[in-house]
Design a protein around this motif. Structure first.
Motif, PDB file in Angstrom:
ATOM      1  N   ILE A 299       0.848  -1.198   0.000  1.00 37.60           N
ATOM      2  CA  ILE A 299       0.000   0.000   0.000  1.00 37.60           C
ATOM      3  C   ILE A 299       0.881   1.243   0.000  1.00 37.60           C
ATOM      4  CG2 ILE A 299      -1.690   1.333   1.325  1.00 37.60           C
ATOM      5  CD1 ILE A 299      -2.816  -1.397   2.292  1.00 37.60           C
ATOM      6  N   LEU A 300       1.963   1.210   0.784  1.00 41.51           N
ATOM      7  CA  LEU A 300       2.936   2.310   0.758  1.00 41.51           C
ATOM      8  C   LEU A 300       3.522   2.462  -0.639  1.00 41.51           C
ATOM      9  CD1 LEU A 300       4.896   4.436   1.896  1.00 41.51           C
ATOM     10  CD2 LEU A 300       6.312   2.545   2.758  1.00 41.51           C
ATOM     11  N   GLY A 301       3.909   1.319  -1.255  1.00 41.36           N
ATOM     12  CA  GLY A 301       4.486   1.364  -2.599  1.00 41.36           C
ATOM     13  C   GLY A 301       3.532   1.942  -3.622  1.00 41.36           C
ATOM     14  N   LEU A 302       2.245   1.614  -3.475  1.00 40.33           N
ATOM     15  CA  LEU A 302       1.230   2.163  -4.381  1.00 40.33           C
ATOM     16  C   LEU A 302       1.207   3.681  -4.291  1.00 40.33           C
ATOM     17  CD1 LEU A 302      -1.153   1.426  -6.289  1.00 40.33           C
ATOM     18  CD2 LEU A 302      -2.621   1.373  -4.261  1.00 40.33           C
ATOM     19  N   TRP A 303       1.287   4.211  -3.052  1.00 41.00           N
ATOM     20  CA  TRP A 303       1.263   5.664  -2.877  1.00 41.00           C
ATOM     21  C   TRP A 303       2.577   6.308  -3.304  1.00 41.00           C
ATOM     22  CZ3 TRP A 303      -2.314   8.899  -3.162  1.00 41.00           C
ATOM     23  CH2 TRP A 303      -3.584   8.611  -2.697  1.00 41.00           C
ATOM     24  N   VAL A 304       3.685   5.588  -3.158  1.00 42.18           N
ATOM     25  CA  VAL A 304       4.972   6.117  -3.647  1.00 42.18           C
ATOM     26  C   VAL A 304       4.880   6.353  -5.159  1.00 42.18           C
ATOM     27  CG1 VAL A 304       7.402   5.564  -4.072  1.00 42.18           C
ATOM     28  CG2 VAL A 304       6.403   5.138  -1.809  1.00 42.18           C
ATOM     29  N   LEU A 305       4.337   5.371  -5.871  1.00 46.39           N
ATOM     30  CA  LEU A 305       4.185   5.495  -7.323  1.00 46.39           C
ATOM     31  C   LEU A 305       3.275   6.662  -7.689  1.00 46.39           C
ATOM     32  CD1 LEU A 305       4.626   4.395 -10.189  1.00 46.39           C
ATOM     33  CD2 LEU A 305       2.692   2.836  -9.795  1.00 46.39           C
ATOM     34  N   ILE A 306       2.128   6.749  -7.033  1.00 43.68           N
ATOM     35  CA  ILE A 306       1.172   7.830  -7.321  1.00 43.68           C
ATOM     36  C   ILE A 306       1.788   9.182  -6.979  1.00 43.68           C
ATOM     37  CG2 ILE A 306      -1.065   8.821  -6.655  1.00 43.68           C
ATOM     38  CD1 ILE A 306      -1.815   5.800  -5.994  1.00 43.68           C
TER      39      ILE A 306
ATOM     40  N   PHE B  83       4.157  14.404  -8.351  1.00 35.65           N
ATOM     41  CA  PHE B  83       5.214  15.403  -8.198  1.00 35.65           C
ATOM     42  C   PHE B  83       5.842  15.731  -9.554  1.00 35.65           C
ATOM     43  CE2 PHE B  83       9.403  17.074  -7.224  1.00 35.65           C
ATOM     44  CZ  PHE B  83       9.103  17.991  -6.240  1.00 35.65           C
ATOM     45  N   TYR B  84       6.027  14.721 -10.389  1.00 34.53           N
ATOM     46  CA  TYR B  84       6.575  14.960 -11.721  1.00 34.53           C
ATOM     47  C   TYR B  84       5.667  15.892 -12.522  1.00 34.53           C
ATOM     48  CZ  TYR B  84       7.520  14.135 -16.659  1.00 34.53           C
ATOM     49  OH  TYR B  84       7.765  14.307 -18.005  1.00 34.53           O
ATOM     50  N   LEU B  85       4.346  15.668 -12.431  1.00 33.49           N
ATOM     51  CA  LEU B  85       3.397  16.496 -13.179  1.00 33.49           C
ATOM     52  C   LEU B  85       3.411  17.944 -12.691  1.00 33.49           C
ATOM     53  CD1 LEU B  85       0.376  14.035 -13.422  1.00 33.49           C
ATOM     54  CD2 LEU B  85       1.935  14.720 -15.263  1.00 33.49           C
ATOM     55  N   ILE B  86       3.517  18.142 -11.367  1.00 33.03           N
ATOM     56  CA  ILE B  86       3.587  19.523 -10.853  1.00 33.03           C
ATOM     57  C   ILE B  86       4.885  20.175 -11.286  1.00 33.03           C
ATOM     58  CG2 ILE B  86       3.242  21.022  -8.842  1.00 33.03           C
ATOM     59  CD1 ILE B  86       2.518  18.600  -7.213  1.00 33.03           C
ATOM     60  N   SER B  87       5.999  19.433 -11.147  1.00 31.69           N
ATOM     61  CA  SER B  87       7.320  19.982 -11.479  1.00 31.69           C
ATOM     62  C   SER B  87       7.381  20.366 -12.957  1.00 31.69           C
ATOM     63  CB  SER B  87       8.420  18.968 -11.180  1.00 31.69           C
ATOM     64  OG  SER B  87       8.396  18.579  -9.829  1.00 31.69           O
ATOM     65  N   LYS B  88       6.820  19.511 -13.796  1.00 35.68           N
ATOM     66  CA  LYS B  88       6.823  19.765 -15.246  1.00 35.68           C
ATOM     67  C   LYS B  88       6.084  21.049 -15.572  1.00 35.68           C
ATOM     68  CE  LYS B  88       5.623  17.498 -19.620  1.00 35.68           C
ATOM     69  NZ  LYS B  88       4.970  16.314 -20.233  1.00 35.68           N
ATOM     70  N   LYS B  89       4.929  21.234 -14.931  1.00 32.05           N
ATOM     71  CA  LYS B  89       4.128  22.437 -15.182  1.00 32.05           C
ATOM     72  C   LYS B  89       4.821  23.672 -14.610  1.00 32.05           C
ATOM     73  CE  LYS B  89      -0.483  24.354 -14.890  1.00 32.05           C
ATOM     74  NZ  LYS B  89      -1.907  24.129 -14.580  1.00 32.05           N
ATOM     75  N   THR B  90       5.471  23.526 -13.432  1.00 31.41           N
ATOM     76  CA  THR B  90       6.163  24.644 -12.823  1.00 31.41           C
ATOM     77  C   THR B  90       7.316  25.123 -13.700  1.00 31.41           C
ATOM     78  OG1 THR B  90       5.626  23.788 -10.612  1.00 31.41           O
ATOM     79  CG2 THR B  90       7.382  25.427 -10.761  1.00 31.41           C
ATOM     80  N   ILE B  91       8.081  24.150 -14.234  1.00 35.73           N
ATOM     81  CA  ILE B  91       9.202  24.494 -15.123  1.00 35.73           C
ATOM     82  C   ILE B  91       8.693  25.142 -16.400  1.00 35.73           C
ATOM     83  CG2 ILE B  91      11.044  23.510 -16.552  1.00 35.73           C
ATOM     84  CD1 ILE B  91      11.349  21.339 -14.359  1.00 35.73           C
ATOM     85  N   LYS B  92       7.595  24.623 -16.939  1.00 33.48           N
ATOM     86  CA  LYS B  92       7.018  25.151 -18.178  1.00 33.48           C
ATOM     87  C   LYS B  92       6.557  26.591 -18.014  1.00 33.48           C
ATOM     88  CE  LYS B  92       3.487  24.089 -21.660  1.00 33.48           C
ATOM     89  NZ  LYS B  92       2.391  23.161 -22.034  1.00 33.48           N
ATOM     90  N   ASN B  93       6.013  26.905 -16.809  1.00 32.17           N
ATOM     91  CA  ASN B  93       5.452  28.244 -16.564  1.00 32.17           C
ATOM     92  C   ASN B  93       6.498  29.237 -16.068  1.00 32.17           C
ATOM     93  OD1 ASN B  93       2.961  27.321 -17.305  1.00 32.17           O
ATOM     94  ND2 ASN B  93       2.265  26.927 -15.213  1.00 32.17           N
ATOM     95  N   SER B  94       7.714  28.746 -15.761  1.00 29.08           N
ATOM     96  CA  SER B  94       8.750  29.650 -15.225  1.00 29.08           C
ATOM     97  C   SER B  94       9.505  30.362 -16.329  1.00 29.08           C
ATOM     98  CB  SER B  94       9.718  28.839 -14.367  1.00 29.08           C
ATOM     99  OG  SER B  94      10.373  27.869 -15.138  1.00 29.08           O
TER     100      SER B  94
END
Length: 285
Positions: A262-269, A274-285
């Motif tokens: 269950i922990l591993g499932l949440w690590v993946l999610i 985090f990748y999706l937020i980081s990608k958008k943050t870099i794109k908008n910077s």
């Protein structure tokens, strides 16, 4: 090093002080027939939000600091749908791998039967597509009462503290630190066997804090992109009310492996979020 205004550190300290006090009182009540412990624990869920409102009024920043508007509807819908989808996928994967027995429902020849959880459109034998619709509608409706309880936490955590952290710290530090705080905010309950009765020490120091850090990335993705506190409220409500089905699977002798899974499932999610937020943050910077 986490950067925050001195008054915000006071806010964190007082939230923990009041919460721990009430949780310890709830734990100390040994009368099994008493509903007082549950009521006290439910009340603690409002402490972060009440404290945030008091802070904003006293510092004259005003309640408009919280993003009360509904934001982007797409993320509001995702906040309701994704935790249910994750639950359903988790049940199927754990059963398929032999890690746990599914005591929620059984699937044979395109039909779902032996449904042990009450569903809005009935729990009799039904086709797979109808069952999926039934499962999702039930998850959304069942989450509404727990979403009400989650309002207090999410006003404080995502509505207030996440914004304060992001004003002075980078994305990773902000969401990770918030996750650590959120995880250890539950410490008295977890160390006393809540959520992980077989492994309270591992639960309090490993499973729960780490899980909540990655849940923090997921809810952070929803709230940052939607610019609203409500996706946090609803996703928190669904997680609390419906993802319990994963913990209730019959892991037998594999209970420890189940907790890690269950922990591993949440690590993946969380990593994807985090990748999706980081990608958008870099794109908008």
């Amino acid at each position: 090093m986490i950067k925050l205004e001195k008054n915000v550190w006071y806010y964190i300290g007082l939230v923990f002080l009041f919460t721990y006090t009430i949780q310890i009182i709830a734990i100390s009540i040994t009368d099994e027939n008493s509903f007082i412990p549950q009521i006290l624990v439910a009340l603690t869920m409002f402490i972060p939000g009440i404290a945030a409102i008091i802070y904003l009024i006293k510092t004259k920043q005003g309640l408009k600091y919280i993003d009360w508007h509904m934001g982007k509807i797409k993320y509001l819908l995702l906040s309701l749908i994704l935790p249910i989808l994750i639950t359903l996928i988790g049940i199927l994967v754990f059963e398929h791998t032999g890690l746990a027995s599914n005591n929620v429902f059984l699937i044979n020849n395109g039909q779902v039967h032996s449904i042990e959880t009450p569903l809005i459109f009935g729990s009799d034998q039904q086709g797979i597509l109808f069952f999926i619709l039934n499962f999702f509608v039930t998850g959304i409706l069942f989450s509404l009462p727990t979403s009400f309880l989650a309002i207090g936490e999410e006003i404080g955590w995502r509505g207030f503290l996440q914004k304060k952290l992001l004003e002075k710290n980078n994305l990773f530090k902000s969401l990770t630190f918030l996750g650590v705080l959120w995880g250890f905010w539950h410490f008295p309950l977890i160390i006393n066997g809540f959520n992980y009765p077989e492994y309270p020490m591992l639960g309090a120091f490993l499973f729960f804090p780490l899980t909540v850090i990655f849940v923090s990335y997921f809810i952070g993705w929803l709230t940052i992109n939607s610019k609203s506190v409500w996706p946090a409220v609803f996703s928190h409500g669904v997680i609390n009310s419906f993802m319990i089905l994963l913990f209730e699977m019959d892991f037998g002798k594999n209970k420890l492996e189940g907790n890690f899974s269950i922990l591993g499932l949440w690590v993946l999610i969380g990593m994807i979020s985090f990748y999706l937020i980081s990608k958008k943050t870099i794109k908008n910077s």
